[in-house]
Enzyme design. Structure first.
Site, short mmCIF file in Angstrom:
data_model
loop_
_atom_site.label_atom_id
_atom_site.label_comp_id
_atom_site.label_asym_id
_atom_site.label_seq_id
_atom_site.Cartn_x
_atom_site.Cartn_y
_atom_site.Cartn_z
N TYR A 101 5.16 2.36 12.09
CA TYR A 101 6.48 1.73 12.28
C TYR A 101 6.58 1.00 13.62
O TYR A 101 7.29 0.02 13.75
CB TYR A 101 7.60 2.78 12.15
CG TYR A 101 7.95 3.05 10.70
CD1 TYR A 101 9.01 2.40 10.08
CD2 TYR A 101 7.18 3.93 9.93
CE1 TYR A 101 9.30 2.63 8.74
CE2 TYR A 101 7.47 4.16 8.60
CZ TYR A 101 8.53 3.51 8.00
OH TYR A 101 8.82 3.72 6.68
N GLU A 143 10.22 9.89 4.35
CA GLU A 143 8.81 9.96 3.97
C GLU A 143 8.17 11.28 4.41
O GLU A 143 7.38 11.88 3.67
CB GLU A 143 8.07 8.74 4.55
CG GLU A 143 8.47 7.46 3.82
CD GLU A 143 8.29 6.17 4.60
OE1 GLU A 143 7.44 6.12 5.51
OE2 GLU A 143 9.00 5.19 4.29
C1 HEM Z 1 12.07 -0.29 8.83
C2 HEM Z 1 10.84 -0.59 8.45
C3 HEM Z 1 10.44 -0.98 7.05
C4 HEM Z 1 11.20 -1.49 6.04
C5 HEM Z 1 12.66 -1.84 6.06
C6 HEM Z 1 10.32 -1.68 4.91
C7 HEM Z 1 10.74 -2.18 3.69
C8 HEM Z 1 9.94 -2.28 2.58
C9 HEM Z 1 10.38 -2.73 1.28
C10 HEM Z 1 11.78 -3.18 0.93
C11 HEM Z 1 9.32 -2.67 0.46
C12 HEM Z 1 9.28 -3.06 -1.02
C13 HEM Z 1 9.65 -1.85 -1.84
C14 HEM Z 1 9.53 -2.13 -3.33
O1 HEM Z 1 8.41 -2.39 -3.78
O2 HEM Z 1 10.53 -2.09 -4.01
C15 HEM Z 1 8.19 -2.18 1.22
C16 HEM Z 1 6.92 -2.03 0.73
C17 HEM Z 1 5.84 -1.84 1.54
N1 HEM Z 1 5.84 -1.51 2.86
FE1 HEM Z 1 7.45 -1.32 4.02
N2 HEM Z 1 9.06 -1.28 5.24
C18 HEM Z 1 9.10 -0.85 6.54
C19 HEM Z 1 8.03 -0.35 7.26
C20 HEM Z 1 6.73 -0.38 6.82
C21 HEM Z 1 5.60 0.06 7.60
C22 HEM Z 1 5.66 0.66 9.00
C23 HEM Z 1 4.50 -0.17 6.86
C24 HEM Z 1 3.07 0.15 7.28
C25 HEM Z 1 2.21 -0.69 7.62
C26 HEM Z 1 4.93 -0.72 5.59
C27 HEM Z 1 4.10 -1.06 4.53
C28 HEM Z 1 4.55 -1.40 3.28
C29 HEM Z 1 3.66 -1.68 2.18
C30 HEM Z 1 2.13 -1.69 2.23
C31 HEM Z 1 4.46 -1.94 1.08
C32 HEM Z 1 4.01 -2.32 -0.33
C33 HEM Z 1 3.94 -3.80 -0.29
C34 HEM Z 1 3.04 -4.39 -1.27
O3 HEM Z 1 2.11 -3.70 -1.65
O4 HEM Z 1 3.26 -5.55 -1.57
N3 HEM Z 1 6.29 -0.83 5.62
N4 HEM Z 1 8.60 -1.95 2.51
#
Ligand code: HEM
Ligand code: FAD
Length: 418
Positions: A101, A143
């Site tokens: 994060y 988480e």
């Molecule tokens: C406040 C911080 C964060 C927010 C608001 C956020 C928000 C989101 C959202 C809205 C999604 C899509 C969920 C869905 O598929 O419906 C997502 C997916 C994902 N997030 Fe986060 N995220 C945050 C932090 C992080 C962090 C720290 C990581 C680590 C590197 C991360 C990695 C991912 C990955 C790998 C996906 C799947 C995306 C994909 O495979 O296309 N996120 N996140």
């Protein structure tokens, strides 16, 4: 979930700048990802490359941050818990760690500065930093809870599973039965998915989620559609790799079962509406009902291109034949003898003359336009929208859909900007 609050000075700044950030949100996340990946190439191994290429992930991230900010400053905003839960489950399925994060926050806030330029005074930067970290800490907590419940160390989120059986379901869909190489099968709730991470021949590693389509005898079944590239786009990386390489004896890296769209304990009648490979959660639900609730009334609705493309037909029939009250309706875009023999109708799913109990719990899975149409018809038939759940086989962009008939977030944003 208790809503945290912004400091009064940040709340004022966020209210004043939410509109401009929203307007540039996609641009901000589009600039954030390349910068972050340049500095942290190891993160390319957790992010879905195709979602980056198509641009869906930047949209999902951007809109969730803006929606969260609006929810912080609008006292009448609906509960944000469901959105939070959905993201937390997705993150846990990918083994996202709390320490990451800090990296994401650094590059996201840097991108806000790059895109909005002089508009980002130190005060504006501090206010959005506060938004990010309120969101981030709530996600980290959600988480941590999910990891703890599953008994998973986020430093070691992947477990080795061996493929014990492979079944060709249709020309495009195959099922893999997988068992942990060591230890017991982890607990899961019907409707959940796991991620499978594969090392591709080009040296890249990529994870993808697959729904647990059944849990036969101490194993999980995954049913995977091989994605072919259309209009010159590449074939799907992971589904093609699995199609070519996953056979009995193959060992796969699999994450902990995750997902918030699950079969809850209830006696209410069920309506399961799917299209194409969206049948996988429905297969799991029908199997579970056959085991535990054979008296529960179920209406099965499925749409597909043709009878031969319709996956898991025999598997579903084996389960549904054990149910006391089951109604089934099938639509095929192209009809043939096999379709007629199954009593299918021609064309897309049309629920006009299908009877649906108004107190039904509904699960939908398929492309967004399909789910939007089904939801609208079911609501017209008197089904409470709060009883309609859906799973998307990609980033959840429903909230950003311009025709979304439940665009609460957009309404909130307009209200906050007025
Ligand atoms: C406040 C911080 C964060 C927010 C608001 C956020 C928000 C989101 C959202 C809205 C999604 C899509 C969920 C869905 O598929 O419906 C997502 C997916 C994902 N997030 Fe986060 N995220 C945050 C932090 C992080 C962090 C720290 C990581 C680590 C590197 C991360 C990695 C991912 C990955 C790998 C996906 C799947 C995306 C994909 O495979 O296309 N996120 N996140
Ligand atoms: C919760 C969840 C559950 C799921 N359950 C299932 C399931 O049960 N069964 C199942 O089969 N799938 C399921 N999926 C979908 C699955 O996770 C994968 O998305 C799917 O297998 C495709 O992955 P892939 O690596 O083969 O294709 P990818 O490589 O991710 O490609 C996806 C698409 O993007 C296109 N693309 C790639 N690069 C570009 C580019 N540069 N420009 C334009 N287009 C491009 C490709 O042509 C392809 O059409 C689920 C997804 C989620 C989120």
């Amino acid at each position: 979930m208790k809503t945290p609050s912004l400091s009064p000075q940040s709340a004022e700044i966020v209210a004043a700048t939410a509109g401009v950030v929203a307007e540039h949100a996609v641009e901000i996340t589009r600039s954030f990802y390349p910068n972050m990946f340049a500095a942290h190439p190891e993160l390319l191994r957790v992010f879905n490359k195709a979602n980056q290429a198509i641009g869906e992930q930047p949209v999902a991230l951007a809109s969730s941050v803006v929606a969260y900010a609006v929810h912080l400053i609008d006292p009448d905003a609906p509960d944000f818990t469901p959105v939070m839960e959905r993201i937390a489950h997705k993150h846990v399925s990918l083994g996202i760690k709390a320490t990451e994060y800090t990296i994401v926050g650094h590059y996201l806030l840097e991108a806000v500065g790059q895109v909005l330029g002089d508009a980002v005074t130190p005060e504006v930067a501090a206010a959005w930093d506060e938004v990010y970290w309120l969101f981030g800490t709530q996600l980290i907590a959600a988480e941590a809870r999910l990891y703890a419940l599953a008994g998973v160390d986020p430093e070691e989120p992947w477990r080795k599973y061996e493929v014990t059986e492979r079944t060709e379901e249709t020309d495009e869909v195959f099922s893999l039965t997988i068992k942990p190489v060591e230890g017991e099968l982890p607990a899961h709730t019907t409707g959940q998915y796991v991620a499978v991470a594969v090392d591709l021949p080009n040296g890249e590693r990529q994870p993808r989620q697959y729904t647990i389509s059944g849990a036969p005898e101490g194993a999980f079944r995954l049913s995977i559609r091989r994605v072919k590239g259309v209009d010159g786009h590449p074939d799907g990386q992971v589904s093609t790799w699995l199609h070519e390489n996953a056979h009995p004896g193959t060992v796969l890296d699999v994450s902990t079962p995750s997902g918030d769209v699950v079969l809850e304990e209830s006696d209410a009648p069920l309506v399961l509406a799917s299209a194409g490979i969206g049948i996988t959660p429905m297969a799991a639900i029908v199997e579970d009902l056959a085991e535990r609730q054979p008296q529960r009334p179920v209406t099965l609705l499925h749409a597909d291109r043709t009878a031969s493309a319709h996956p898991l037909v025999e598997t579903m029939q084996a389960s549904s034949s054990r149910l006391a009250h089951v109604a089934e309706h099938v639509w095929y875009e192209e009809m043939d003898a096999a379709g007629e023999a199954r009593g299918a109708r021609v064309g897309r799913m049309d629920l006009t003359d299908v009877e649906v109990p108004t107190n039904a719990k509904v699960f939908m899975c398929g492309p967004l336009p399909f789910m939007r149409a089904v939801r609208r018809t079911l609501m017209d038939k008197g089904v409470d929208p709060r009883n309609i759940s859906y799973e998307v086989f990609g980033p959840d962009l429903w909230a950003q859909d311009p025709d979304n008939d439940a665009a609460e977030q957009k309404v909130q944003l307009n209200a906050a900007m007025a």
